[in-house]
Scaffold this active site. Sequence first.
Site, PDB file in Angstrom:
ATOM      1  N   ASP A  43      83.959  17.373  13.853  1.00 19.13           N
ATOM      2  CA  ASP A  43      82.641  17.342  13.227  1.00 19.13           C
ATOM      3  C   ASP A  43      82.629  16.423  12.016  1.00 19.13           C
ATOM      4  O   ASP A  43      81.656  15.698  11.774  1.00 19.13           O
ATOM      5  CB  ASP A  43      82.221  18.750  12.810  1.00 19.13           C
ATOM      6  CG  ASP A  43      82.026  19.675  13.998  1.00 19.13           C
ATOM      7  OD1 ASP A  43      81.694  19.183  15.085  1.00 19.13           O
ATOM      8  OD2 ASP A  43      82.224  20.895  13.832  1.00 19.13           O
TER       9      ASP A  43
ATOM     10  N   GLY B  93      76.460  21.493  14.142  1.00 19.70           N
ATOM     11  CA  GLY B  93      75.371  20.814  13.461  1.00 19.70           C
ATOM     12  C   GLY B  93      75.531  20.853  11.954  1.00 19.70           C
ATOM     13  O   GLY B  93      75.446  19.821  11.273  1.00 19.70           O
TER      14      GLY B  93
ATOM     15  N   ASN C  81      76.145  28.251  12.140  1.00 21.39           N
ATOM     16  CA  ASN C  81      76.856  29.510  12.380  1.00 21.39           C
ATOM     17  C   ASN C  81      77.486  30.038  11.104  1.00 21.39           C
ATOM     18  O   ASN C  81      77.724  29.289  10.154  1.00 21.39           O
ATOM     19  CB  ASN C  81      77.995  29.315  13.396  1.00 21.39           C
ATOM     20  CG  ASN C  81      77.509  28.999  14.788  1.00 21.39           C
ATOM     21  OD1 ASN C  81      76.441  29.456  15.209  1.00 21.39           O
ATOM     22  ND2 ASN C  81      78.281  28.211  15.514  1.00 21.39           N
TER      23      ASN C  81
ATOM     24  N   GLU D  26      75.300  22.680  21.117  1.00 15.88           N
ATOM     25  CA  GLU D  26      75.262  24.109  20.790  1.00 15.88           C
ATOM     26  C   GLU D  26      73.835  24.627  20.635  1.00 15.88           C
ATOM     27  O   GLU D  26      73.632  25.754  20.202  1.00 15.88           O
ATOM     28  CB  GLU D  26      76.081  24.387  19.527  1.00 15.88           C
ATOM     29  CG  GLU D  26      77.576  24.226  19.746  1.00 15.88           C
ATOM     30  CD  GLU D  26      78.411  24.576  18.536  1.00 15.88           C
ATOM     31  OE1 GLU D  26      79.590  24.936  18.724  1.00 15.88           O
ATOM     32  OE2 GLU D  26      77.910  24.497  17.407  1.00 15.88           O
TER      33      GLU D  26
ATOM     34  N   THR E  66      87.551  10.647  20.269  1.00 13.51           N
ATOM     35  CA  THR E  66      88.599  11.074  19.348  1.00 13.51           C
ATOM     36  C   THR E  66      89.777  11.590  20.168  1.00 13.51           C
ATOM     37  O   THR E  66      89.605  12.328  21.132  1.00 13.51           O
ATOM     38  CB  THR E  66      88.092  12.146  18.380  1.00 13.51           C
ATOM     39  OG1 THR E  66      87.504  13.229  19.117  1.00 13.51           O
ATOM     40  CG2 THR E  66      87.032  11.577  17.445  1.00 13.51           C
ATOM     41  N   LEU E  67      90.983  11.192  19.745  1.00 12.02           N
ATOM     42  CA  LEU E  67      92.178  11.446  20.540  1.00 12.02           C
ATOM     43  C   LEU E  67      93.234  12.250  19.774  1.00 12.02           C
ATOM     44  O   LEU E  67      94.424  12.151  20.063  1.00 12.02           O
ATOM     45  CB  LEU E  67      92.786  10.101  20.985  1.00 12.02           C
ATOM     46  CG  LEU E  67      91.870   9.204  21.821  1.00 12.02           C
ATOM     47  CD1 LEU E  67      92.455   7.798  21.936  1.00 12.02           C
ATOM     48  CD2 LEU E  67      91.654   9.813  23.207  1.00 12.02           C
TER      49      LEU E  67
END
Length: 305
Positions: A252, A41, A11, A140, A220-221
């Site tokens: 990401d 990505g 994007n 996506e 992941t927190l």
Amino acid sequence: MSFIVVLGSINVDFFIRVEALPKPNETIMGHDTAVAMGGKGLNQAVAAARSGVETRMIGAVGSDNFGVMARDFLTARGVDDTHVVALDEVGTGMANILVAPDGQNMIVVSSAANARLTPGHAEQNQYLIEGAGALVVQLETPLETLKTALEIATAAGVKTILNPAPVDPGVFDLLPLCEVVTPNETELAKLTGIDGQDDDSLMTAMQTLRAHGAETVIVTLGDKGCAGLIDGELVRLPAFKVDAVDAVGAGDVFNGALAARLVLGDDYVSAMRYASAASAISVTRYSADAAPDRAEVEAFLAHRG
């Protein structure tokens, strides 16, 4: 050393910084607008490459200036864009991102060319996927394309890593093809209906994904760190304390860095620790293009002990 293949979105990101995120139907004034390259990505591919592993990307852009910019961006950061296609009659994917002073954000994405990445594109790159050390995918791009790529990788014994974002119920059809699944805490709750706020519920939520076929689940927190369901055991790692200014793309960075360390031979806990450090560094920087390189992460970890 094996290479990583990332099949996913590309994007162009339009950022606006705001004093506070807007409420429904509210118009607010922003400042410090910026344009950057993004998409889960692309972000994950860059993070993997910066972590010291050869990375090749399969994706789609439009036949427009933004597509050229995206491909130039990838190559400048060490990602092989040979397998990124430029499609006619469709634009490059776009995201509009609002960022508050505390790093919290709101994002709206228009898929555009990403939605035109077909199973045929995965099949055309069968030899590439079969030769990889790991295949990394997100949600996506079309699910049928992801399934084809994951089937190719699984048949060839290639490690498969799925970041189930943004959440799509169809992801459950992909889980039997996934060696590692990496939701964040919100995505885990949406997928399982379990909030995961304590060890018992977190374990139950991760076991739900495993019951649907995922082999290993790593969550992941946010400021609570990360957790993994590894060989049936719950492992928690605390977050590194940093002064966050922009959380866009932090997940990401975690995913790309995690994939790189697994390909380099780390065990899951070591890979999670490296990925947590990379993610922590990234939130101290503005924009989604914030992934640190391997030397930066190793210096950070050496300093933190």
